[in-house]
Design an enzyme around this catalytic site. Sequence first.
Site, PDB file in Angstrom:
ATOM      1  N   ASP A  19       0.810  -1.229   0.000  1.00  0.00           N
ATOM      2  CA  ASP A  19       0.000   0.000   0.000  1.00  0.00           C
ATOM      3  C   ASP A  19       0.834   1.266   0.000  1.00  0.00           C
ATOM      4  O   ASP A  19       0.424   2.304   0.530  1.00  0.00           O
ATOM      5  CB  ASP A  19      -0.970   0.022   1.194  1.00  0.00           C
ATOM      6  CG  ASP A  19      -1.901  -1.179   1.186  1.00  0.00           C
ATOM      7  OD1 ASP A  19      -2.240  -1.650   0.083  1.00  0.00           O
ATOM      8  OD2 ASP A  19      -2.280  -1.644   2.277  1.00  0.00           O
ATOM      9  N   LYS A  22       1.872   2.119  -5.092  1.00  0.00           N
ATOM     10  CA  LYS A  22       2.388   1.555  -6.345  1.00  0.00           C
ATOM     11  C   LYS A  22       1.454   1.862  -7.503  1.00  0.00           C
ATOM     12  O   LYS A  22       1.890   2.177  -8.600  1.00  0.00           O
ATOM     13  CB  LYS A  22       2.576   0.034  -6.214  1.00  0.00           C
ATOM     14  CG  LYS A  22       3.592  -0.361  -5.151  1.00  0.00           C
ATOM     15  CD  LYS A  22       3.653  -1.860  -4.948  1.00  0.00           C
ATOM     16  CE  LYS A  22       2.390  -2.446  -4.348  1.00  0.00           C
ATOM     17  NZ  LYS A  22       2.108  -2.036  -2.960  1.00  0.00           N
ATOM     18  N   GLY A  46      -4.535  -4.271  -3.818  1.00  0.00           N
ATOM     19  CA  GLY A  46      -5.534  -3.249  -4.145  1.00  0.00           C
ATOM     20  C   GLY A  46      -4.755  -2.007  -4.522  1.00  0.00           C
ATOM     21  O   GLY A  46      -4.109  -1.414  -3.674  1.00  0.00           O
ATOM     22  N   HIS A  47      -4.754  -1.655  -5.792  1.00  0.00           N
ATOM     23  CA  HIS A  47      -3.946  -0.528  -6.271  1.00  0.00           C
ATOM     24  C   HIS A  47      -4.885   0.608  -6.684  1.00  0.00           C
ATOM     25  O   HIS A  47      -5.726   0.434  -7.560  1.00  0.00           O
ATOM     26  CB  HIS A  47      -3.057  -0.969  -7.437  1.00  0.00           C
ATOM     27  CG  HIS A  47      -2.042  -1.998  -7.024  1.00  0.00           C
ATOM     28  ND1 HIS A  47      -1.154  -2.570  -7.891  1.00  0.00           N
ATOM     29  CD2 HIS A  47      -1.762  -2.533  -5.800  1.00  0.00           C
ATOM     30  CE1 HIS A  47      -0.373  -3.422  -7.227  1.00  0.00           C
ATOM     31  NE2 HIS A  47      -0.739  -3.423  -5.963  1.00  0.00           N
ATOM     32  N   GLN A 231       2.031  -6.034  -3.270  1.00  0.00           N
ATOM     33  CA  GLN A 231       2.477  -6.151  -1.879  1.00  0.00           C
ATOM     34  C   GLN A 231       3.775  -5.345  -1.701  1.00  0.00           C
ATOM     35  O   GLN A 231       3.998  -4.391  -2.424  1.00  0.00           O
ATOM     36  CB  GLN A 231       2.672  -7.606  -1.466  1.00  0.00           C
ATOM     37  CG  GLN A 231       1.382  -8.415  -1.367  1.00  0.00           C
ATOM     38  CD  GLN A 231       0.819  -8.855  -2.696  1.00  0.00           C
ATOM     39  OE1 GLN A 231       1.491  -9.480  -3.492  1.00  0.00           O
ATOM     40  NE2 GLN A 231      -0.443  -8.536  -2.931  1.00  0.00           N
TER      41      GLN A 231
HETATM   42  P1  GDP Z   1      -0.742   0.341  -3.537  1.00  0.00           P
HETATM   43  O1  GDP Z   1      -1.342  -0.927  -3.070  1.00  0.00           O
HETATM   44  O2  GDP Z   1       0.720   0.401  -3.294  1.00  0.00           O
HETATM   45  O3  GDP Z   1      -1.081   0.667  -4.959  1.00  0.00           O
HETATM   46  O4  GDP Z   1      -1.377   1.492  -2.630  1.00  0.00           O
HETATM   47  P2  GDP Z   1      -2.946   1.633  -2.247  1.00  0.00           P
HETATM   48  O5  GDP Z   1      -3.690   2.108  -3.419  1.00  0.00           O
HETATM   49  O6  GDP Z   1      -3.423   0.406  -1.565  1.00  0.00           O
HETATM   50  O7  GDP Z   1      -2.854   2.726  -1.099  1.00  0.00           O
HETATM   51  C1  GDP Z   1      -2.299   3.978  -1.328  1.00  0.00           C
HETATM   52  C2  GDP Z   1      -3.359   5.044  -1.029  1.00  0.00           C
HETATM   53  O8  GDP Z   1      -2.756   6.323  -0.935  1.00  0.00           O
HETATM   54  C3  GDP Z   1      -4.399   5.186  -2.122  1.00  0.00           C
HETATM   55  O9  GDP Z   1      -5.623   5.557  -1.563  1.00  0.00           O
HETATM   56  C4  GDP Z   1      -3.845   6.316  -2.987  1.00  0.00           C
HETATM   57  O10 GDP Z   1      -4.860   7.016  -3.706  1.00  0.00           O
HETATM   58  C5  GDP Z   1      -3.254   7.191  -1.940  1.00  0.00           C
HETATM   59  N1  GDP Z   1      -2.087   7.987  -2.346  1.00  0.00           N
HETATM   60  C6  GDP Z   1      -1.038   7.625  -3.138  1.00  0.00           C
HETATM   61  N2  GDP Z   1      -0.107   8.598  -3.153  1.00  0.00           N
HETATM   62  C7  GDP Z   1      -0.567   9.580  -2.345  1.00  0.00           C
HETATM   63  C8  GDP Z   1      -0.029  10.835  -1.904  1.00  0.00           C
HETATM   64  O11 GDP Z   1       1.065  11.236  -2.250  1.00  0.00           O
HETATM   65  N3  GDP Z   1      -0.798  11.560  -1.040  1.00  0.00           N
HETATM   66  C9  GDP Z   1      -2.007  11.142  -0.605  1.00  0.00           C
HETATM   67  N4  GDP Z   1      -2.677  11.921   0.242  1.00  0.00           N
HETATM   68  N5  GDP Z   1      -2.539   9.973  -0.991  1.00  0.00           N
HETATM   69  C10 GDP Z   1      -1.818   9.200  -1.839  1.00  0.00           C
HETATM   70  P1  IMO Z   2      -0.849  -4.162  -2.284  1.00  0.00           P
HETATM   71  O1  IMO Z   2      -0.394  -4.687  -3.621  1.00  0.00           O
HETATM   72  C1  IMO Z   2      -0.984  -4.593   2.043  1.00  0.00           C
HETATM   73  C2  IMO Z   2      -0.985  -8.675   3.636  1.00  0.00           C
HETATM   74  C3  IMO Z   2      -2.247  -9.094   4.347  1.00  0.00           C
HETATM   75  C4  IMO Z   2      -1.665 -10.037   5.386  1.00  0.00           C
HETATM   76  C5  IMO Z   2      -0.559 -10.742   4.595  1.00  0.00           C
HETATM   77  C6  IMO Z   2      -0.960 -12.087   4.024  1.00  0.00           C
HETATM   78  O2  IMO Z   2      -2.150  -3.463  -2.337  1.00  0.00           O
HETATM   79  O3  IMO Z   2       0.235  -3.377  -1.642  1.00  0.00           O
HETATM   80  P2  IMO Z   2      -2.499 -12.772   1.955  1.00  0.00           P
HETATM   81  O4  IMO Z   2      -3.956 -12.520   1.703  1.00  0.00           O
HETATM   82  O5  IMO Z   2      -1.588 -12.239   0.911  1.00  0.00           O
HETATM   83  O6  IMO Z   2      -2.204 -14.213   2.276  1.00  0.00           O
HETATM   84  O7  IMO Z   2      -2.195 -11.970   3.328  1.00  0.00           O
HETATM   85  O8  IMO Z   2      -0.214  -9.851   3.552  1.00  0.00           O
HETATM   86  N1  IMO Z   2      -1.188  -8.166   2.257  1.00  0.00           N
HETATM   87  C7  IMO Z   2      -1.136  -6.872   1.924  1.00  0.00           C
HETATM   88  N2  IMO Z   2      -1.001  -5.767   2.694  1.00  0.00           N
HETATM   89  N3  IMO Z   2      -1.053  -4.474   0.696  1.00  0.00           N
HETATM   90  C8  IMO Z   2      -1.164  -5.565  -0.088  1.00  0.00           C
HETATM   91  O9  IMO Z   2      -1.130  -5.495  -1.433  1.00  0.00           O
HETATM   92  C9  IMO Z   2      -1.246  -6.836   0.524  1.00  0.00           C
HETATM   93  N4  IMO Z   2      -1.386  -8.085   0.053  1.00  0.00           N
HETATM   94  C10 IMO Z   2      -1.328  -8.893   1.127  1.00  0.00           C
HETATM   95  O10 IMO Z   2      -2.901  -7.995   4.951  1.00  0.00           O
HETATM   96  O11 IMO Z   2      -1.054  -9.309   6.419  1.00  0.00           O
HETATM   97 MG    MG Z   3      -2.882  -1.620  -1.845  1.00  0.00          MG
END
Ligand code: GDP
Ligand code: IMO
Ligand code: MG
Length: 436
Positions: A19, A22, A46-47, A231
């Site tokens: 999270d 990416k 979840g991206h 991840q």
């Molecule tokens: P990922 O799994 O690495 O793609 O990240 P996620 O989408 O799960 O979580 C990142 C969250 O931060 C999302 O809600 C993005 O919209 C948000 N986000 C990304 N970059 C920034 C930033 O620079 N500032 C803020 N406020 N939100 C951001």
């Molecule tokens: P993105 O790509 C954050 C975590 C789960 C749990 C562990 C194992 O959005 O960054 P799993 O279901 O993979 O067997 O769970 O890994 N986890 C993540 N945490 N971002 C993710 O993906 C994750 N994918 C798995 O919360 O701790």
């Molecule tokens: Mg994510």
Amino acid sequence: MNVDSKMANVAVIGAQWGDEGKGKVVDLFSDKADIVVRFGGGNNAGHTLVVDGRKTVLHLVPSGALHAHKLCIIGNGVVVDPEVLLEEIRGLKENGFLLDDSLLRVSEEAHLIMPYHKSIDLARERLRGKGKIGTTGRGIGPAYEDKVGRVGIRFVDFLEEDTFRDKLRHNIEEKNLYLKAILKEKTLQFDEIHEAYCGYREKIRKYVANTTLVLEKEIKAGKKVLFEGAQGTLLDVDHGTYPYVTSSSTVSGGVCTGAGLGPQNIHQIIGISKAYTTRVGSGPFPTELQGPEEQKLREEGEEFGATTGRPRRCGWFDAVGVRHAIRINGMTGLALTKLDILTGFKKIQICTAYRYDDQDHREFPSSLRAMERAQPVWEEMEGWNEALSAAREFTDLPIQAQRYVRRLEEILAIPMVLISVGPGREQTILLKNPFH
Ligand code: GDP
Ligand code: IMO
Ligand code: MG
């Protein structure tokens, strides 16, 4: 960054516990690439992409999908829940994306997530009680277990009607014994699953290909590839906080096995890190905060999982963990996200070492017990009060924020390639273009 124009393939890898942002960074870099490839994980990811104020969350389809004409590849290293994939494709099409089916390719060697994988994942977590891993419950671990245990079902098997039927029948027999006797869980019906999956098969067939050949051809033709990590390094099955990890290789080494090409095809490895740290699920987290500071990070940063909606645990920047990620991945540059969220903190802390057994340790420990005992050694920085979301140049940032970024570069010994100051595509300070 000294890269000649031919050396143009870039991997984007999470440097923390996932999270990191990416999705945003891959969407942004997709503009400069021709192909975007997911090489690992599944719909545990979840991206989030925010374009023109509109939010899209992708779980399986690569984050290049919001750009027209980009080829999106789901590599062999990904585990795919066909129902989720079809739903995601439907949603994208409904919003005017992915209209050309030839622009999505799913590896024939990728493994399917089956209903028994989800049942086993959920039942095991339930039985673990307090010691649960906190998985996303999507069947990821059991699907990778079957892959390594040589009983998994690949797309190429799925497309062959007899092979699929035989493998499914055999697996269901075995899994039902396990579900019933060991996990005290409901058993599953062959007919029901077979029928549902045959329906998915007809809709998915057109996307399935030998993606290693597709990639080879495109790379030979001079196309630029962006590899989208899922991840993060600290969730990697080998290099993360085992056993509180996911079940795949999330690091740059996973690109080669998960996309099917040699390491000479990866020219830049960009790590993504938040300006602080979050973790969703269980496991050690030395810089975790409690109280009003954690609450402020969670509320301002909207730190709730993009896949499960669970509140993310929040803490200060952990340079021990990120240095480990830089080393394990061979990262060539770092993208720092969510710097805007640190606005309003009087003081900001950076963890430069872990203290346990009466000593300071600069390296990330492999021992879970050491990780659990680790106390952060802090370096304190001045905070700032100005909002950052309108900054587009480094010098637009208040001096304290500039100093924070420069200090991180020093501690981590890596250059920043971009700083993100908001979720939107445009809310970015690009310092170096990794494709040039
Ligand atoms: P990922 O799994 O690495 O793609 O990240 P996620 O989408 O799960 O979580 C990142 C969250 O931060 C999302 O809600 C993005 O919209 C948000 N986000 C990304 N970059 C920034 C930033 O620079 N500032 C803020 N406020 N939100 C951001
Ligand atoms: P993105 O790509 C954050 C975590 C789960 C749990 C562990 C194992 O959005 O960054 P799993 O279901 O993979 O067997 O769970 O890994 N986890 C993540 N945490 N971002 C993710 O993906 C994750 N994918 C798995 O919360 O701790
Ligand atoms: Mg994510």
